[in-house]
Design a protein around this motif. Structure first.
Motif, PDB file in Angstrom:
ATOM      1  N   GLU A   1       0.816  -1.223   0.000  1.00 34.07           N
ATOM      2  CA  GLU A   1       0.000   0.000   0.000  1.00 34.07           C
ATOM      3  C   GLU A   1       0.849   1.273   0.000  1.00 34.07           C
ATOM      4  OE1 GLU A   1      -2.181  -3.062   0.176  1.00 34.07           O
ATOM      5  OE2 GLU A   1      -1.240  -2.786   2.136  1.00 34.07           O
ATOM      6  N   LYS A   2       2.156   1.129  -0.138  1.00 36.77           N
ATOM      7  CA  LYS A   2       3.041   2.303  -0.159  1.00 36.77           C
ATOM      8  C   LYS A   2       2.624   3.233  -1.295  1.00 36.77           C
ATOM      9  CE  LYS A   2       7.909   3.202   0.783  1.00 36.77           C
ATOM     10  NZ  LYS A   2       8.202   4.281  -0.131  1.00 36.77           N
TER      11      LYS A   2
ATOM     12  N   PRO B   1      -7.840   0.100  15.119  1.00 40.45           N
ATOM     13  CA  PRO B   1      -6.598  -0.680  15.210  1.00 40.45           C
ATOM     14  C   PRO B   1      -5.916  -0.780  13.843  1.00 40.45           C
ATOM     15  CG  PRO B   1      -8.546  -2.114  15.413  1.00 40.45           C
ATOM     16  CD  PRO B   1      -9.034  -0.735  15.085  1.00 40.45           C
ATOM     17  N   ILE B   2      -4.607  -0.610  13.837  1.00 41.90           N
ATOM     18  CA  ILE B   2      -3.857  -0.669  12.570  1.00 41.90           C
ATOM     19  C   ILE B   2      -2.583  -1.501  12.755  1.00 41.90           C
ATOM     20  CG2 ILE B   2      -2.527   0.684  10.887  1.00 41.90           C
ATOM     21  CD1 ILE B   2      -4.457   2.962  11.222  1.00 41.90           C
ATOM     22  N   THR B   3      -2.311  -2.349  11.776  1.00 42.18           N
ATOM     23  CA  THR B   3      -1.036  -3.061  11.711  1.00 42.18           C
ATOM     24  C   THR B   3      -0.301  -2.625  10.457  1.00 42.18           C
ATOM     25  OG1 THR B   3      -1.684  -4.995  12.978  1.00 42.18           O
ATOM     26  CG2 THR B   3       0.032  -5.323  11.356  1.00 42.18           C
ATOM     27  N   ILE B   4       0.949  -2.219  10.653  1.00 46.24           N
ATOM     28  CA  ILE B   4       1.802  -1.880   9.517  1.00 46.24           C
ATOM     29  C   ILE B   4       2.694  -3.088   9.264  1.00 46.24           C
ATOM     30  CG2 ILE B   4       3.670  -0.391   8.730  1.00 46.24           C
ATOM     31  CD1 ILE B   4       2.311   1.895  10.182  1.00 46.24           C
ATOM     32  N   ASP B   5       2.504  -3.730   8.112  1.00 48.75           N
ATOM     33  CA  ASP B   5       3.187  -4.984   7.796  1.00 48.75           C
ATOM     34  C   ASP B   5       4.350  -4.713   6.852  1.00 48.75           C
ATOM     35  OD1 ASP B   5       3.971  -7.515   7.229  1.00 48.75           O
ATOM     36  OD2 ASP B   5       2.056  -8.225   6.439  1.00 48.75           O
ATOM     37  N   VAL B   6       5.559  -4.828   7.394  1.00 47.08           N
ATOM     38  CA  VAL B   6       6.759  -4.657   6.567  1.00 47.08           C
ATOM     39  C   VAL B   6       7.525  -5.977   6.490  1.00 47.08           C
ATOM     40  CG1 VAL B   6       6.986  -2.179   7.020  1.00 47.08           C
ATOM     41  CG2 VAL B   6       8.086  -3.816   8.567  1.00 47.08           C
ATOM     42  N   GLY B   7       6.819  -7.083   6.773  1.00 44.79           N
ATOM     43  CA  GLY B   7       7.454  -8.395   6.772  1.00 44.79           C
ATOM     44  C   GLY B   7       7.763  -8.860   8.182  1.00 44.79           C
ATOM     45  N   THR B   8       8.401 -10.017   8.283  1.00 43.05           N
ATOM     46  CA  THR B   8       8.781 -10.556   9.594  1.00 43.05           C
ATOM     47  C   THR B   8      10.073 -11.350   9.463  1.00 43.05           C
ATOM     48  OG1 THR B   8       8.113 -12.000  11.425  1.00 43.05           O
ATOM     49  CG2 THR B   8       7.316 -12.606   9.241  1.00 43.05           C
ATOM     50  N   ASN B   9      10.861 -11.334  10.533  1.00 39.47           N
ATOM     51  CA  ASN B   9      12.075 -12.143  10.571  1.00 39.47           C
ATOM     52  C   ASN B   9      11.847 -13.456  11.310  1.00 39.47           C
ATOM     53  OD1 ASN B   9      13.456 -10.167   9.163  1.00 39.47           O
ATOM     54  ND2 ASN B   9      14.133  -9.117  11.022  1.00 39.47           N
ATOM     55  N   ASN B  10      10.569 -13.746  11.592  1.00 40.50           N
ATOM     56  CA  ASN B  10      10.204 -14.977  12.284  1.00 40.50           C
ATOM     57  C   ASN B  10      10.105 -16.108  11.258  1.00 40.50           C
ATOM     58  OD1 ASN B  10       8.728 -17.095  13.552  1.00 40.50           O
ATOM     59  ND2 ASN B  10       7.869 -15.641  15.031  1.00 40.50           N
TER      60      ASN B  10
ATOM     61  N   ARG C   1      11.791  -8.704   7.178  1.00 45.31           N
ATOM     62  CA  ARG C   1      11.381  -7.367   7.608  1.00 45.31           C
ATOM     63  C   ARG C   1      12.190  -6.275   6.899  1.00 45.31           C
ATOM     64  NH1 ARG C   1       8.424  -5.239  11.713  1.00 45.31           N
ATOM     65  NH2 ARG C   1       7.734  -7.299  12.402  1.00 45.31           N
ATOM     66  N   THR C   2      11.474  -5.310   6.339  1.00 48.22           N
ATOM     67  CA  THR C   2      12.106  -4.162   5.674  1.00 48.22           C
ATOM     68  C   THR C   2      12.573  -3.152   6.718  1.00 48.22           C
ATOM     69  OG1 THR C   2      10.858  -4.398   3.628  1.00 48.22           O
ATOM     70  CG2 THR C   2      11.647  -2.194   4.164  1.00 48.22           C
ATOM     71  N   THR C   3      13.736  -2.581   6.514  1.00 51.61           N
ATOM     72  CA  THR C   3      14.290  -1.594   7.455  1.00 51.61           C
ATOM     73  C   THR C   3      14.760  -0.365   6.680  1.00 51.61           C
ATOM     74  OG1 THR C   3      16.472  -2.607   7.279  1.00 51.61           O
ATOM     75  CG2 THR C   3      15.051  -3.400   9.065  1.00 51.61           C
ATOM     76  N   GLY C   4      15.389   0.538   7.392  1.00 51.23           N
ATOM     77  CA  GLY C   4      16.028   1.684   6.754  1.00 51.23           C
ATOM     78  C   GLY C   4      15.059   2.670   6.127  1.00 51.23           C
ATOM     79  N   LYS C   5      15.473   3.231   4.976  1.00 55.73           N
ATOM     80  CA  LYS C   5      14.725   4.316   4.349  1.00 55.73           C
ATOM     81  C   LYS C   5      13.320   3.871   3.923  1.00 55.73           C
ATOM     82  CE  LYS C   5      15.096   7.967   0.849  1.00 55.73           C
ATOM     83  NZ  LYS C   5      13.707   7.845   0.397  1.00 55.73           N
ATOM     84  N   GLU C   6      13.204   2.664   3.390  1.00 53.51           N
ATOM     85  CA  GLU C   6      11.894   2.200   2.917  1.00 53.51           C
ATOM     86  C   GLU C   6      10.903   2.116   4.082  1.00 53.51           C
ATOM     87  OE1 GLU C   6       9.942  -1.271   0.037  1.00 53.51           O
ATOM     88  OE2 GLU C   6      11.959  -1.550   0.847  1.00 53.51           O
ATOM     89  N   TYR C   7      11.388   1.632   5.235  1.00 55.02           N
ATOM     90  CA  TYR C   7      10.557   1.564   6.444  1.00 55.02           C
ATOM     91  C   TYR C   7      10.175   2.976   6.905  1.00 55.02           C
ATOM     92  CZ  TYR C   7       9.274   0.584  11.332  1.00 55.02           C
ATOM     93  OH  TYR C   7       8.619   0.516  12.542  1.00 55.02           O
ATOM     94  N   ALA C   8      11.161   3.842   6.997  1.00 51.34           N
ATOM     95  CA  ALA C   8      10.931   5.212   7.478  1.00 51.34           C
ATOM     96  C   ALA C   8       9.967   5.965   6.561  1.00 51.34           C
ATOM     97  CB  ALA C   8      12.254   5.962   7.579  1.00 51.34           C
ATOM     98  N   ASP C   9      10.093   5.760   5.256  1.00 49.69           N
ATOM     99  CA  ASP C   9       9.207   6.441   4.296  1.00 49.69           C
ATOM    100  C   ASP C   9       7.757   5.984   4.453  1.00 49.69           C
ATOM    101  OD1 ASP C   9      11.346   7.820   3.304  1.00 49.69           O
ATOM    102  OD2 ASP C   9      11.544   6.647   1.453  1.00 49.69           O
ATOM    103  N   LEU C  10       7.567   4.672   4.672  1.00 53.47           N
ATOM    104  CA  LEU C  10       6.201   4.159   4.862  1.00 53.47           C
ATOM    105  C   LEU C  10       5.582   4.734   6.133  1.00 53.47           C
ATOM    106  CD1 LEU C  10       3.901   2.280   3.918  1.00 53.47           C
ATOM    107  CD2 LEU C  10       4.961   0.451   5.264  1.00 53.47           C
ATOM    108  N   LEU C  11       6.365   4.769   7.219  1.00 51.67           N
ATOM    109  CA  LEU C  11       5.856   5.335   8.478  1.00 51.67           C
ATOM    110  C   LEU C  11       5.551   6.819   8.330  1.00 51.67           C
ATOM    111  CD1 LEU C  11       5.426   4.014  11.344  1.00 51.67           C
ATOM    112  CD2 LEU C  11       6.638   2.588   9.720  1.00 51.67           C
ATOM    113  N   ASP C  12       6.404   7.511   7.600  1.00 41.83           N
ATOM    114  CA  ASP C  12       6.200   8.949   7.397  1.00 41.83           C
ATOM    115  C   ASP C  12       4.924   9.191   6.584  1.00 41.83           C
ATOM    116  OD1 ASP C  12       7.418  11.383   8.185  1.00 41.83           O
ATOM    117  OD2 ASP C  12       7.905  11.787   6.086  1.00 41.83           O
ATOM    118  N   GLU C  13       4.717   8.380   5.562  1.00 41.43           N
ATOM    119  CA  GLU C  13       3.496   8.500   4.760  1.00 41.43           C
ATOM    120  C   GLU C  13       2.266   8.210   5.622  1.00 41.43           C
ATOM    121  OE1 GLU C  13       1.202   6.497   0.914  1.00 41.43           O
ATOM    122  OE2 GLU C  13       3.242   5.836   1.399  1.00 41.43           O
ATOM    123  N   PHE C  14       2.385   7.199   6.475  1.00 43.66           N
ATOM    124  CA  PHE C  14       1.285   6.843   7.365  1.00 43.66           C
ATOM    125  C   PHE C  14       0.939   7.998   8.315  1.00 43.66           C
ATOM    126  CE2 PHE C  14       0.331   5.284  11.700  1.00 43.66           C
ATOM    127  CZ  PHE C  14      -0.965   4.824  11.479  1.00 43.66           C
TER     128      PHE C  14
END
Length: 592
Positions: free
Chosen positions: A167-168, A228-237, A253-266
């Motif tokens: 949904e990015k 309630p909201i879940t932001i799904d960026v994958g899992t390391n499980n 799990r996605t990290t770094g800029k891609e993660y930060a950009d999704l959170l910022d958009e949210f």
């Protein structure tokens, strides 16, 4: 006008949505005043239509089951769709509690309650409010932890919103898919650190759903105002990624800029869609993201992190209440933490702020009364270069110590707090040591669920020879020791966040300030009476939680007005009464 109408069926009955309850073509009798808290957010006081007949029975917000009267059955096309008997809400509640008590397995009770919430919202909350001490461990910790672990297998019907990397670029569109327009509280997780269970990815949704059920039941925030909201960026499980029933993204799990950009958009989309006054509660984010997100958005959004701030507030309340049992002022006590993550450092900072406020001493000085132990031992200044940023304020001058027992012997704390997420780390030797130089040691084993608790209630009372004042994160049964029954306290965030959130809502607050957290703590500590102290309790019983939440809300709102952060003007004359008047009531409304 489109936003004030919700068409759900061909045969529509009109339910009155005017907060002042003017009758416009018939509707629902609102005698509780619970909508007044959002009055100024409505486009216009008006009416909107909901389904009648078969569709009405499948709308959890309005369904009453057999409690529909003969008159209502005729007016809303229900004749023949229900058995002929009518039932009161009280009888429905009695029947359901009898049914739930038949289940031996807590997860079965959880699933039965979830099914009820999806079928009849008001009856679900009536059950939860009237039986809060019995059902709280089911809808929240410890059972919710197991529910998250098995979420893919027990998943029936989606609750809340799932925002994944797919949904990015479209997050605002996703938010607009949610049917409610006047959202007051969002609880959001990325599932990376669920309780003490680790990375559960998309299945962490059980936590926001459970927290928001408590916002309504314990704090009186309307269910329609909760998202309630879940932001799904994958899992390391690895186990989840290989589970055929897993419901989330099957990727690391996605990290770094891609993660930060999704959170910022949210965060931007939430503000754009719901305005400045929607509470965004971060829940169960891993340490490396939790502190960063709170710091990044606390000046631009109404954000709250329950793991850092809510835990801190409820623990501070317990410590302040304990002073009436053990004597002395807060500044005379010495604190030792096992665990230096979100909870540990959050609690430590709020205690330091409270001491600073009471003694008019700089917080840099008051921090020196608080020591933290992490996985590498006591946090001391010689380790400063290798420490994460949020641990550095707690690096004091001392020789290195690599284990908890030696740290206890060296520091001689009066208060021992566990927030490590590692079970059975308060060993017999540790509790005997802390009891050797304290007449009444305060021992708080806060890690959830019960299996991760640093020690059990029985261990704390037995190893301290009945002298410990004990509270835990998850509930423990009363313990008999030497002929005396000890009732362990529960240092549960549910004491704080529902009332705290209600206080933000009724004041129209636009930011969270640390002084609001201190106000909430002092309010909760003041609710502990002498009769509770005699049982060894440092928290009041949950049976009185709605009254407690109203007082916490009033104190938080008062602080918001004092700090100039409130927007709901003029300030109500009696904030406690106003808070109570805004609280959601689960009693059925009379349809006209």
């Amino acid at each position: 006008m489109e936003s004030t109408f919700k068409e759900l069926g061909d045969k529509a009955s009109v339910l009155d949505f005017d907060p002042k309850c003017a009758v416009v073509g018939g509707g629902v009798e609102d005698i509780y005043g619970e909508d007044t808290a959002t009055e100024d957010q409505l486009v216009t006081p008006w009416t909107y239509s909901v389904a009648s007949g078969y569709s009405l029975l499948r709308d959890p917000q309005y369904n009453k089951g057999l409690a529909f009267t003969e008159k209502e059955r005729d007016a809303h096309y229900l004749r023949g769709l229900l058995p002929p008997a009518t039932s009161s809400q009280q009888l429905q509640e009695k029947k359901l509690m009898n049914s739930i008590r038949q289940y031996q397995v807590p997860l079965q009770k959880y699933m039965a309650l979830t099914e009820l919430q999806e079928r009849n919202e008001r009856l679900f909350y009536k059950l939860l409010i009237d039986n809060v001490e019995e059902l709280l461990p089911i809808v929240y910790t410890p059972t919710v932890g197991e529910a998250c672990q098995k979420f893919g297998s027990i998943f029936r019907r989606p609750q809340g919103l799932y925002i994944s990397l797919k949904e990015k670029g479209k997050v605002l569109e996703v938010l607009k898919n949610w049917p409610e327009r006047t959202v007051q509280v969002i609880v959001v997780t990325d599932g990376e650190r669920i309780l003490g269970l680790g990375d559960l990815g998309c299945q962490g949704m059980g936590i926001p759903v459970g927290k928001l059920a408590l916002y309504t039941a314990l704090g009186g925030v309307r269910p329609s105002g909760c998202l309630p909201i879940t932001i799904d960026v994958g899992t390391n499980n690895k186990q989840l990624l290989e589970d055929e029933f897993y419901i989330g993204l099957r990727q690391k799990r996605t990290t770094g800029k891609e993660y930060a950009d999704l959170l910022d958009e949210f965060m931007s989309a939430v503000k754009q869609n719901y305005g400045e006054k929607v509470i965004i509660q971060f829940e169960d984010f891993a340490n490396h993201n939790a502190f960063q997100l709170l710091e990044k958005y606390r000046r631009t959004h109404l954000v709250f992190n329950d793991d850092i701030q809510g835990t801190a507030s409820v623990v501070l309340a317990g410590v302040v209440a304990t002073l009436r049992l053990v004597g002395g002022s807060l500044s005379e006590h010495k604190f030792l933490f096992l665990g230096a993550g979100e909870a540990g450092t959050g609690i430590a900072e709020l205690i330091a702020l409270e001491i600073s406020k009471k003694t008019k001493t700089p917080v840099e000085e008051t921090r020196k009364k608080i020591w933290l132990v992490d996985s590498k031992g006591l946090i001391v200044s010689s380790r400063k270069d290798s420490l994460q940023q949020f641990k550095k304020p707690w690096a004091h001058e001392h020789e290195p110590i690599d284990n908890l027992l030696d740290a206890v012997k060296a520091i001689k704390p009066t208060v021992l707090i566990g927030s490590s997420g590692v079970g059975r780390t308060f060993t017999k030797e540790v509790i005997e040591a802390v009891s050797s130089f304290n007449e009444k040691p305060l021992i708080l084993a806060l890690s959830n669920p019960t299996s991760q608790s640093e020690c059990t209630a029985e261990e704390a009372y037995t190893w301290s020879k009945g002298r410990a004042i004990f509270a835990s994160g998850s509930p423990f049964d009363p313990v008999e020791y030497n002929g005396k029954v000890y009732v362990p306290g529960q240092s549960n965030n549910a004491y704080i966040f529902p009332g705290f959130g209600l206080g933000l809502v009724i004041s129209g607050a636009i930011r969270v300030h640390d002084d609001m957290l201190l106000a909430a703590s002092e309010s909760l500590a003041g609710e502990v009476s002498e009769e509770f102290f005699e049982k060894g309790l440092i928290y009041p019983p949950f049976s009185n939680i709605r009254k407690i939440s109203a007082h916490i809300a009033a104190n938080v709102a008062a602080k918001a007005y004092e700090l100039g952060l409130a927007t709901r003007l003029p300030r109500p004359e009696n904030l406690v009464k106003y808070a109570e008047s805004c609280m959601y009531s689960p009693v059925y409304r009379n349809y006209r």
